[in-house]
Design a protein around this motif. Structure first.
Motif, PDB file in Angstrom:
ATOM      1  N   UNK A 144       0.843  -1.198   0.000  1.00  0.00           N
ATOM      2  CA  UNK A 144       0.000   0.000   0.000  1.00  0.00           C
ATOM      3  C   UNK A 144       0.882   1.254   0.000  1.00  0.00           C
ATOM      4  N   UNK A 145       2.059   1.125   0.579  1.00  0.00           N
ATOM      5  CA  UNK A 145       3.048   2.214   0.524  1.00  0.00           C
ATOM      6  C   UNK A 145       2.754   3.376   1.448  1.00  0.00           C
ATOM      7  N   UNK A 146       1.927   3.161   2.487  1.00  0.00           N
ATOM      8  CA  UNK A 146       1.640   4.269   3.403  1.00  0.00           C
ATOM      9  C   UNK A 146       2.282   4.002   4.766  1.00  0.00           C
ATOM     10  N   UNK A 147       2.508   5.069   5.499  1.00  0.00           N
ATOM     11  CA  UNK A 147       3.075   4.978   6.843  1.00  0.00           C
ATOM     12  C   UNK A 147       1.935   5.137   7.848  1.00  0.00           C
ATOM     13  N   UNK A 148       1.956   4.412   8.956  1.00  0.00           N
ATOM     14  CA  UNK A 148       3.051   3.623   9.505  1.00  0.00           C
ATOM     15  C   UNK A 148       3.172   2.222   8.901  1.00  0.00           C
ATOM     16  N   UNK A 149       4.370   1.642   9.175  1.00  0.00           N
ATOM     17  CA  UNK A 149       4.604   0.221   8.933  1.00  0.00           C
ATOM     18  C   UNK A 149       5.344  -0.290  10.166  1.00  0.00           C
ATOM     19  N   UNK A 150       4.929  -1.466  10.653  1.00  0.00           N
ATOM     20  CA  UNK A 150       5.697  -2.094  11.731  1.00  0.00           C
ATOM     21  C   UNK A 150       6.172  -3.460  11.261  1.00  0.00           C
ATOM     22  N   UNK A 151       7.251  -3.922  11.896  1.00  0.00           N
ATOM     23  CA  UNK A 151       7.743  -5.273  11.635  1.00  0.00           C
ATOM     24  C   UNK A 151       7.979  -5.950  12.976  1.00  0.00           C
ATOM     25  N   UNK A 152       7.618  -7.212  13.040  1.00  0.00           N
ATOM     26  CA  UNK A 152       7.801  -7.961  14.278  1.00  0.00           C
ATOM     27  C   UNK A 152       8.043  -9.411  13.885  1.00  0.00           C
ATOM     28  N   UNK A 153       9.269  -9.871  13.943  1.00  0.00           N
ATOM     29  CA  UNK A 153       9.569 -11.213  13.435  1.00  0.00           C
ATOM     30  C   UNK A 153       9.230 -11.276  11.965  1.00  0.00           C
TER      31      UNK A 153
END
Ligand SMILES: N[C@@H](CCC(=O)N[C@@H](CS)C(=O)NCC(=O)O)C(=O)O
Length: 227
Positions: A48-57
């Motif tokens: 989608x290219x929008x912020x926010x983005x999180x990563x977890x594992x």
């Protein structure tokens, strides 16, 4: 380790603020707009290219409300959400949903039609402005009754979801909040929170506080001239 991707001057401020309020460990990655929309690094992470983005594992996820729910329950022991047993549970759920379901879209809609060159005297523009005024009165009335936070006496993620629209979003679409004394008093309480101060120091140190009534000056023009 949880990673939070924050694009400066954007809705992803909510996620940095949340992590600071929860005092959890996380890795903060800052991104600049390029020049106004998401940089390639955010687009590479999330289609989608929008912020926010999180990563977890193995997880990569966008959408502020989803990120907030996920972090609260996976990393925050449910803090800053109210459980169904709480007397203000319905208020919490309502104001959490209202933020991105109604209030933020009302401002985005006005911003989009202005960008498309529609004059504010246009009937559709007037109708949309009337809707935003109504929603702001709704928030102001609620805060006038609680005298504290949106869900009641307790500060919750409903506040974290809502404050962006009442502050930073005003650099994208100018809104004068002078008529909303309860919102203005609320914003003063917000900026006294240590978690909010920490988010600003880490995430948006150059961004002016946008908590006064008159519409703030357009910070985006400053960003553009720096780009
Ligand atoms: N509903 C989404 C909206 C996200 C959104 O539109 N973010 C803006 C920043 S305020 C963005 O990334 N805009 C740049 C772009 O889409 O290229 C959410 O809450 O996460």
């Amino acid at each position: 380790m949880l990673t939070v991707h924050h694009m400066r001057v954007s809705q992803s401020e909510r996620i940095v603020w949340l992590c600071e309020e929860l005092e959890i460990k996380y890795d903060l990655k800052l991104h600049n707009r390029d020049p106004m929309f998401s940089p390639q690094a955010i687009k590479d992470l999330y289609e989608i290219g929008s912020a926010p983005v999180i990563q977890d594992g193995d997880l990569t996820m966008g959408e502020s409300a989803a990120c907030v729910e996920y972090i609260i329950h996976k990393h925050g022991d449910g803090r800053l959400a109210l459980p169904p047993s709480h007397p203000n549970y319905a208020d919490y759920v309502y104001w959490f949903a209202f933020s991105n379901g109604t209030l933020q879209p009302a401002v985005s809609r006005l911003m989009s039609i202005k960008a498309a060159g529609v004059d504010s005297s246009n009937d559709t523009a007037k109708r949309y402005q009337g809707k935003l005024d109504l929603y702001l009165r709704h928030v102001d009335g609620r805060l006038g009754r609680t005298k504290e936070w949106l869900a009641g006496e307790e500060f919750t993620a409903a506040d974290i979801m809502t404050v962006f629209t009442l502050t930073t979003m005003r650099t994208f679409y100018s809104i004068d909040l002078s008529a909303y004394s309860n919102i203005l008093a609320y914003l003063k309480r917000v900026v006294q929170r240590p978690g909010y101060t920490s988010y600003r120091e880490k995430g948006d140190p150059e961004l002016p506080l946008m908590i006064d009534g008159p519409a703030p000056e357009n910070f985006l023009e400053k960003l553009k001239s720096k780009a």
